[in-house]
Design a protein around this motif. Structure first.
Motif, short mmCIF file in Angstrom:
data_model
loop_
_atom_site.label_atom_id
_atom_site.label_comp_id
_atom_site.label_asym_id
_atom_site.label_seq_id
_atom_site.Cartn_x
_atom_site.Cartn_y
_atom_site.Cartn_z
N SER A 112 -112.51 22.55 41.77
CA SER A 112 -113.88 22.02 41.57
C SER A 112 -114.06 20.76 42.40
CB SER A 112 -114.11 21.70 40.09
OG SER A 112 -113.74 22.77 39.27
N GLY A 148 -103.34 12.59 41.47
CA GLY A 148 -104.00 12.87 42.75
C GLY A 148 -104.99 11.79 43.13
N GLY A 199 -104.54 18.24 44.05
CA GLY A 199 -104.54 17.82 42.66
C GLY A 199 -105.56 16.73 42.43
N LEU A 213 -103.53 29.43 46.14
CA LEU A 213 -104.93 29.11 46.48
C LEU A 213 -105.01 28.30 47.77
CD1 LEU A 213 -106.36 28.11 42.95
CD2 LEU A 213 -107.03 30.10 44.33
N PHE A 263 -92.23 10.25 43.08
CA PHE A 263 -93.27 9.75 42.17
C PHE A 263 -93.23 10.40 40.79
CE2 PHE A 263 -95.62 8.79 46.26
CZ PHE A 263 -95.71 7.41 46.08
N ASN A 264 -92.45 11.50 40.59
CA ASN A 264 -92.58 12.21 39.31
C ASN A 264 -92.06 11.42 38.13
OD1 ASN A 264 -89.73 12.84 40.09
ND2 ASN A 264 -89.80 14.02 38.19
N THR A 309 -99.82 28.99 41.37
CA THR A 309 -101.23 29.36 41.57
C THR A 309 -101.89 28.45 42.59
OG1 THR A 309 -101.26 29.93 39.25
CG2 THR A 309 -103.38 29.82 40.33
N PHE A 335 -108.49 23.64 47.47
CA PHE A 335 -107.06 23.49 47.74
C PHE A 335 -106.76 23.91 49.19
CE2 PHE A 335 -106.33 23.96 42.97
CZ PHE A 335 -105.81 22.69 42.80
N ALA A 377 -99.10 25.24 36.88
CA ALA A 377 -100.07 25.78 37.84
C ALA A 377 -99.58 25.68 39.29
CB ALA A 377 -101.40 25.05 37.70
N PRO A 396 -95.24 6.59 35.75
CA PRO A 396 -96.63 6.88 35.39
C PRO A 396 -97.55 6.55 36.56
CG PRO A 396 -95.90 4.83 34.35
CD PRO A 396 -94.69 5.43 35.02
N VAL A 434 -100.33 18.93 40.99
CA VAL A 434 -101.04 19.77 40.03
C VAL A 434 -100.20 19.89 38.76
CG1 VAL A 434 -102.33 21.10 41.74
CG2 VAL A 434 -100.09 21.91 40.97
N1 LIG Z 1 -100.15 11.58 34.85
C1 LIG Z 1 -99.10 10.89 35.27
O1 LIG Z 1 -99.06 9.65 35.13
C2 LIG Z 1 -97.96 11.59 35.93
C3 LIG Z 1 -96.87 10.84 36.38
C4 LIG Z 1 -95.84 11.48 37.09
C5 LIG Z 1 -95.92 12.84 37.32
N2 LIG Z 1 -96.99 13.56 36.87
C6 LIG Z 1 -97.06 15.01 37.17
O2 LIG Z 1 -97.95 15.12 38.29
C7 LIG Z 1 -98.75 16.33 38.18
C8 LIG Z 1 -100.23 15.94 38.12
O3 LIG Z 1 -100.47 15.23 36.92
P1 LIG Z 1 -101.93 14.69 36.52
O4 LIG Z 1 -101.75 13.94 35.25
O5 LIG Z 1 -102.55 14.02 37.67
O6 LIG Z 1 -102.82 15.98 36.31
P2 LIG Z 1 -102.66 17.36 35.51
O7 LIG Z 1 -103.69 17.39 34.47
O8 LIG Z 1 -101.25 17.61 35.10
O9 LIG Z 1 -103.04 18.40 36.68
C9 LIG Z 1 -104.34 18.43 37.17
C10 LIG Z 1 -104.39 19.32 38.37
O10 LIG Z 1 -103.79 20.59 38.08
C11 LIG Z 1 -104.69 21.60 38.53
N3 LIG Z 1 -104.59 22.81 37.71
C12 LIG Z 1 -104.51 22.89 36.35
N4 LIG Z 1 -104.50 24.19 35.96
C13 LIG Z 1 -104.59 24.92 37.10
C14 LIG Z 1 -104.63 26.32 37.38
N5 LIG Z 1 -104.57 27.24 36.39
N6 LIG Z 1 -104.70 26.72 38.67
C15 LIG Z 1 -104.76 25.82 39.68
N7 LIG Z 1 -104.73 24.48 39.48
C16 LIG Z 1 -104.66 24.04 38.21
C17 LIG Z 1 -106.06 21.00 38.38
O11 LIG Z 1 -106.91 21.68 39.26
P3 LIG Z 1 -108.48 21.37 39.34
O12 LIG Z 1 -108.57 20.15 40.23
O13 LIG Z 1 -109.04 22.57 39.97
O14 LIG Z 1 -108.95 21.11 37.95
C18 LIG Z 1 -105.82 19.56 38.80
O15 LIG Z 1 -105.94 19.43 40.20
C19 LIG Z 1 -98.26 17.04 36.91
O16 LIG Z 1 -97.29 18.00 37.28
C20 LIG Z 1 -97.65 15.90 36.09
O17 LIG Z 1 -96.65 16.35 35.20
C21 LIG Z 1 -97.99 12.97 36.16
#
Ligand SMILES: NC(=O)c1ccc[n+]([C@@H]2O[C@H](COP(=O)([O-])OP(=O)(O)OC[C@H]3O[C@@H](n4cnc5c(N)ncnc54)[C@H](OP(=O)(O)O)[C@@H]3O)[C@@H](O)[C@H]2O)c1
Length: 215
Positions: free
Chosen positions: A32, A12, A7, A79, A132-133, A75, A54, A72, A136, A68
Protein backbone atom coordinates in the motif's frame (compact mmCIF):
# COMPACT_ATOMS: atom_id res chain seq x y z
CA UNK A 1 23.14 6.00 -3.28
CA UNK A 2 19.61 4.80 -4.08
CA UNK A 3 18.20 2.66 -1.28
CA UNK A 4 15.15 0.43 -1.61
CA UNK A 5 13.53 -0.23 1.76
CA UNK A 6 11.16 -3.18 1.54
CA UNK A 7 8.88 -2.63 4.51
CA UNK A 8 6.64 0.21 5.66
CA UNK A 9 6.56 -0.52 9.40
CA UNK A 10 8.43 1.28 12.16
CA UNK A 11 11.78 -0.17 11.01
CA UNK A 12 11.34 0.65 7.33
CA UNK A 13 10.24 4.20 8.04
CA UNK A 14 13.00 4.74 10.64
CA UNK A 15 15.81 3.40 8.44
CA UNK A 16 14.35 5.19 5.43
CA UNK A 17 14.43 8.42 7.42
CA UNK A 18 18.02 7.63 8.43
CA UNK A 19 19.24 7.01 4.88
CA UNK A 20 17.60 10.24 3.68
CA UNK A 21 19.17 12.15 6.59
CA UNK A 22 22.58 10.79 5.51
CA UNK A 23 22.05 12.09 1.97
CA UNK A 24 20.70 9.04 0.14
CA UNK A 25 17.58 8.63 -1.99
CA UNK A 26 15.07 6.19 -0.54
CA UNK A 27 12.03 4.41 -1.93
CA UNK A 28 9.97 2.52 0.63
CA UNK A 29 8.22 -0.52 -0.81
CA UNK A 30 4.82 -1.65 0.40
CA UNK A 31 1.64 -3.37 -0.78
CA UNK A 32 0.00 0.00 0.00
CA UNK A 33 2.46 2.67 -1.16
CA UNK A 34 -0.13 5.42 -0.73
CA UNK A 35 -1.07 4.53 2.85
CA UNK A 36 -1.52 7.35 5.32
CA UNK A 37 1.60 6.36 7.27
CA UNK A 38 3.71 6.44 4.11
CA UNK A 39 2.22 9.76 2.95
CA UNK A 40 3.18 11.21 6.33
CA UNK A 41 6.68 9.73 6.04
CA UNK A 42 7.10 11.14 2.57
CA UNK A 43 6.01 14.62 3.63
CA UNK A 44 8.42 14.45 6.55
CA UNK A 45 11.55 13.37 4.63
CA UNK A 46 11.06 15.57 1.56
CA UNK A 47 12.17 15.19 -2.03
CA UNK A 48 14.72 12.39 -1.47
CA UNK A 49 11.99 10.05 -0.21
CA UNK A 50 9.44 8.19 -2.30
CA UNK A 51 7.16 5.19 -2.00
CA UNK A 52 6.29 2.39 -4.40
CA UNK A 53 5.37 -1.25 -4.65
CA UNK A 54 7.79 -3.87 -3.34
CA UNK A 55 8.82 -4.47 -6.98
CA UNK A 56 9.40 -0.77 -7.69
CA UNK A 57 11.45 -0.35 -4.52
CA UNK A 58 13.57 -3.44 -5.23
CA UNK A 59 14.31 -2.20 -8.75
CA UNK A 60 15.05 1.33 -7.52
CA UNK A 61 17.56 0.38 -4.82
CA UNK A 62 21.27 -0.15 -5.42
CA UNK A 63 21.23 -1.32 -1.82
CA UNK A 64 18.16 -2.99 -0.33
CA UNK A 65 16.80 -3.20 3.20
CA UNK A 66 14.43 -6.05 3.99
CA UNK A 67 12.24 -5.05 6.92
CA UNK A 68 8.98 -6.94 6.59
CA UNK A 69 7.17 -9.05 9.15
CA UNK A 70 9.10 -12.29 9.64
CA UNK A 71 6.29 -14.56 8.48
CA UNK A 72 5.91 -12.48 5.29
CA UNK A 73 9.54 -12.63 4.13
CA UNK A 74 9.01 -15.12 1.28
CA UNK A 75 5.82 -13.42 0.07
CA UNK A 76 7.43 -9.99 0.09
CA UNK A 77 10.47 -11.24 -1.85
CA UNK A 78 8.18 -12.89 -4.42
CA UNK A 79 6.22 -9.64 -4.77
CA UNK A 80 9.49 -7.70 -5.11
CA UNK A 81 10.89 -10.05 -7.75
CA UNK A 82 13.89 -12.14 -6.67
CA UNK A 83 15.87 -11.12 -9.78
CA UNK A 84 16.01 -7.51 -8.54
CA UNK A 85 18.15 -8.57 -5.57
CA UNK A 86 21.00 -10.09 -7.62
CA UNK A 87 24.41 -8.67 -6.74
CA UNK A 88 22.95 -6.19 -4.24
CA UNK A 89 23.67 -5.83 -0.54
CA UNK A 90 20.50 -6.75 1.37
CA UNK A 91 20.36 -5.56 4.96
CA UNK A 92 18.09 -8.06 6.67
CA UNK A 93 16.43 -6.67 9.81
CA UNK A 94 13.81 -9.41 10.13
CA UNK A 95 12.95 -11.54 13.13
CA UNK A 96 11.08 -14.83 13.38
CA UNK A 97 9.01 -13.81 16.38
CA UNK A 98 6.10 -16.10 17.19
CA UNK A 99 3.36 -14.36 19.17
CA UNK A 100 0.85 -17.22 18.73
CA UNK A 101 1.00 -17.92 22.46
CA UNK A 102 1.04 -14.22 23.36
CA UNK A 103 3.80 -12.39 25.16
CA UNK A 104 6.67 -12.99 25.49
CA UNK A 105 7.28 -14.36 21.98
CA UNK A 106 9.03 -17.51 20.87
CA UNK A 107 10.54 -18.24 17.46
CA UNK A 108 8.84 -19.88 14.47
CA UNK A 109 12.26 -20.64 12.93
CA UNK A 110 15.29 -21.32 15.01
CA UNK A 111 18.25 -23.25 16.34
CA UNK A 112 18.94 -25.10 13.09
CA UNK A 113 17.84 -22.43 10.62
CA UNK A 114 16.98 -18.74 10.52
CA UNK A 115 15.23 -16.15 8.39
CA UNK A 116 18.67 -14.80 7.41
CA UNK A 117 19.62 -18.20 5.97
CA UNK A 118 16.23 -18.66 4.32
CA UNK A 119 16.57 -15.27 2.65
CA UNK A 120 20.11 -16.03 1.44
CA UNK A 121 18.93 -19.43 0.08
CA UNK A 122 15.99 -17.80 -1.69
CA UNK A 123 18.27 -15.08 -3.09
CA UNK A 124 21.55 -16.91 -3.84
CA UNK A 125 22.97 -13.98 -5.84
CA UNK A 126 22.17 -11.37 -3.16
CA UNK A 127 24.71 -10.32 -0.56
CA UNK A 128 22.64 -10.71 2.60
CA UNK A 129 23.87 -9.09 5.81
CA UNK A 130 21.89 -9.62 9.00
CA UNK A 131 21.91 -6.22 10.66
CA UNK A 132 19.78 -4.07 12.97
CA UNK A 133 17.56 -7.02 14.04
CA UNK A 134 18.77 -7.00 17.67
CA UNK A 135 17.96 -3.36 18.44
CA UNK A 136 14.62 -1.53 18.68
CA UNK A 137 13.90 0.84 15.81
CA UNK A 138 14.19 3.79 18.22
CA UNK A 139 17.94 3.09 18.49
CA UNK A 140 18.74 2.21 14.88
CA UNK A 141 19.82 5.68 13.78
CA UNK A 142 22.16 7.78 15.94
CA UNK A 143 21.53 5.68 19.07
CA UNK A 144 21.57 7.73 22.25
CA UNK A 145 21.53 5.75 25.49
CA UNK A 146 23.23 6.15 28.84
CA UNK A 147 26.51 4.20 28.80
CA UNK A 148 27.25 4.89 25.14
CA UNK A 149 26.02 3.16 22.02
CA UNK A 150 25.01 -0.49 22.32
CA UNK A 151 26.83 -3.14 20.28
CA UNK A 152 25.57 -3.94 16.81
CA UNK A 153 26.17 -7.53 15.74
CA UNK A 154 26.06 -8.59 12.11
CA UNK A 155 26.68 -11.68 10.01
CA UNK A 156 26.74 -12.65 6.36
CA UNK A 157 28.73 -14.58 3.79
CA UNK A 158 30.06 -11.65 1.75
CA UNK A 159 33.03 -9.95 3.40
CA UNK A 160 32.88 -6.83 1.20
CA UNK A 161 29.15 -6.46 1.88
CA UNK A 162 29.81 -6.58 5.61
CA UNK A 163 32.58 -3.95 5.27
CA UNK A 164 30.13 -1.66 3.43
CA UNK A 165 27.54 -2.34 6.13
CA UNK A 166 30.01 -1.23 8.79
CA UNK A 167 30.57 2.03 6.84
CA UNK A 168 26.80 2.58 6.81
CA UNK A 169 26.59 1.82 10.53
CA UNK A 170 29.32 4.37 11.24
CA UNK A 171 27.38 6.98 9.27
CA UNK A 172 24.35 6.00 11.39
CA UNK A 173 26.21 6.78 14.61
CA UNK A 174 27.43 3.29 15.49
CA UNK A 175 31.09 2.69 16.39
CA UNK A 176 31.11 -0.33 14.08
CA UNK A 177 29.83 -3.88 14.46
CA UNK A 178 30.74 -7.23 15.94
CA UNK A 179 31.02 -9.57 12.94
CA UNK A 180 29.85 -13.06 13.91
CA UNK A 181 30.81 -14.70 10.61
CA UNK A 182 28.64 -16.36 7.98
CA UNK A 183 24.88 -16.03 7.57
CA UNK A 184 24.29 -19.25 9.55
CA UNK A 185 24.97 -17.13 12.63
CA UNK A 186 21.68 -15.33 11.97
CA UNK A 187 20.02 -18.14 13.93
CA UNK A 188 21.72 -16.80 17.09
CA UNK A 189 21.12 -13.12 16.30
CA UNK A 190 17.45 -13.92 15.80
CA UNK A 191 17.35 -16.04 18.97
CA UNK A 192 18.67 -13.06 20.93
CA UNK A 193 15.47 -11.12 20.31
CA UNK A 194 13.03 -13.21 22.41
CA UNK A 195 15.62 -12.84 25.19
CA UNK A 196 15.76 -9.08 24.59
CA UNK A 197 11.95 -8.86 24.89
CA UNK A 198 12.11 -10.65 28.25
CA UNK A 199 14.90 -8.36 29.50
CA UNK A 200 13.12 -5.22 28.29
CA UNK A 201 9.83 -6.36 29.88
CA UNK A 202 11.52 -7.21 33.17
CA UNK A 203 13.23 -3.80 33.32
CA UNK A 204 10.37 -1.96 31.60
CA UNK A 205 13.12 -0.54 29.38
CA UNK A 206 12.07 -0.84 25.73
CA UNK A 207 14.55 1.77 24.54
CA UNK A 208 17.41 -0.57 25.38
CA UNK A 209 19.90 -2.88 23.71
CA UNK A 210 22.77 -5.19 24.57
CA UNK A 211 26.36 -4.04 25.11
CA UNK A 212 29.38 -6.31 25.61
CA UNK A 213 31.66 -5.38 28.49
CA UNK A 214 35.26 -6.45 28.02
CA UNK A 215 37.69 -7.16 30.86
N1 LIG B 1 9.93 -2.84 15.37
C1 LIG B 1 11.18 -2.90 15.77
O1 LIG B 1 11.64 -2.06 16.57
C2 LIG B 1 12.08 -3.98 15.24
C3 LIG B 1 13.41 -4.02 15.66
C4 LIG B 1 14.28 -4.96 15.10
C5 LIG B 1 13.80 -5.84 14.14
N2 LIG B 1 12.50 -5.80 13.75
C6 LIG B 1 12.03 -6.73 12.70
O2 LIG B 1 12.02 -5.97 11.49
C7 LIG B 1 10.91 -6.36 10.65
C8 LIG B 1 10.00 -5.15 10.43
O3 LIG B 1 9.42 -4.78 11.67
P1 LIG B 1 8.38 -3.55 11.80
O4 LIG B 1 8.07 -3.44 13.24
O5 LIG B 1 8.91 -2.38 11.08
O6 LIG B 1 7.11 -3.98 10.96
P2 LIG B 1 6.19 -5.29 10.87
O7 LIG B 1 4.85 -4.91 11.32
O8 LIG B 1 6.83 -6.47 11.51
O9 LIG B 1 6.18 -5.51 9.28
C9 LIG B 1 5.54 -4.58 8.46
C10 LIG B 1 5.85 -4.88 7.03
O10 LIG B 1 5.58 -6.27 6.75
C11 LIG B 1 4.80 -6.32 5.55
N3 LIG B 1 3.89 -7.47 5.55
C12 LIG B 1 3.12 -7.92 6.58
N4 LIG B 1 2.37 -8.97 6.17
C13 LIG B 1 2.67 -9.16 4.86
C14 LIG B 1 2.24 -10.08 3.87
N5 LIG B 1 1.32 -11.04 4.15
N6 LIG B 1 2.78 -10.01 2.63
C15 LIG B 1 3.70 -9.06 2.33
N7 LIG B 1 4.15 -8.15 3.23
C16 LIG B 1 3.64 -8.19 4.46
C17 LIG B 1 4.00 -5.05 5.56
O11 LIG B 1 3.65 -4.78 4.23
P3 LIG B 1 2.73 -3.53 3.83
O12 LIG B 1 3.69 -2.36 3.79
O13 LIG B 1 2.22 -3.89 2.50
O14 LIG B 1 1.69 -3.38 4.89
C18 LIG B 1 5.01 -4.05 6.10
O15 LIG B 1 5.81 -3.52 5.06
C19 LIG B 1 10.22 -7.51 11.40
O16 LIG B 1 10.71 -8.73 10.90
C20 LIG B 1 10.63 -7.27 12.86
O17 LIG B 1 10.62 -8.47 13.61
C21 LIG B 1 11.62 -4.90 14.30
Amino acid sequence: MRVGVLGSGDVGRMLGRGFVAKGHEVMIGSRSPKSEALQTWRAEVGAKGSTGTFAESATFGELLVLSVQGAAVATAIDLAGPESFAGKIVLDTTNALDFSKGMPPGLFVGLTDSLGEQIQRKLPKARVVKCFNIVPNSLMVDPKVAGGPPDMMICGNDVAAKARTVEILKAFGWPGAIDLGGIENARWLEALVPLWVRVAASLNAWNSAFKILRG
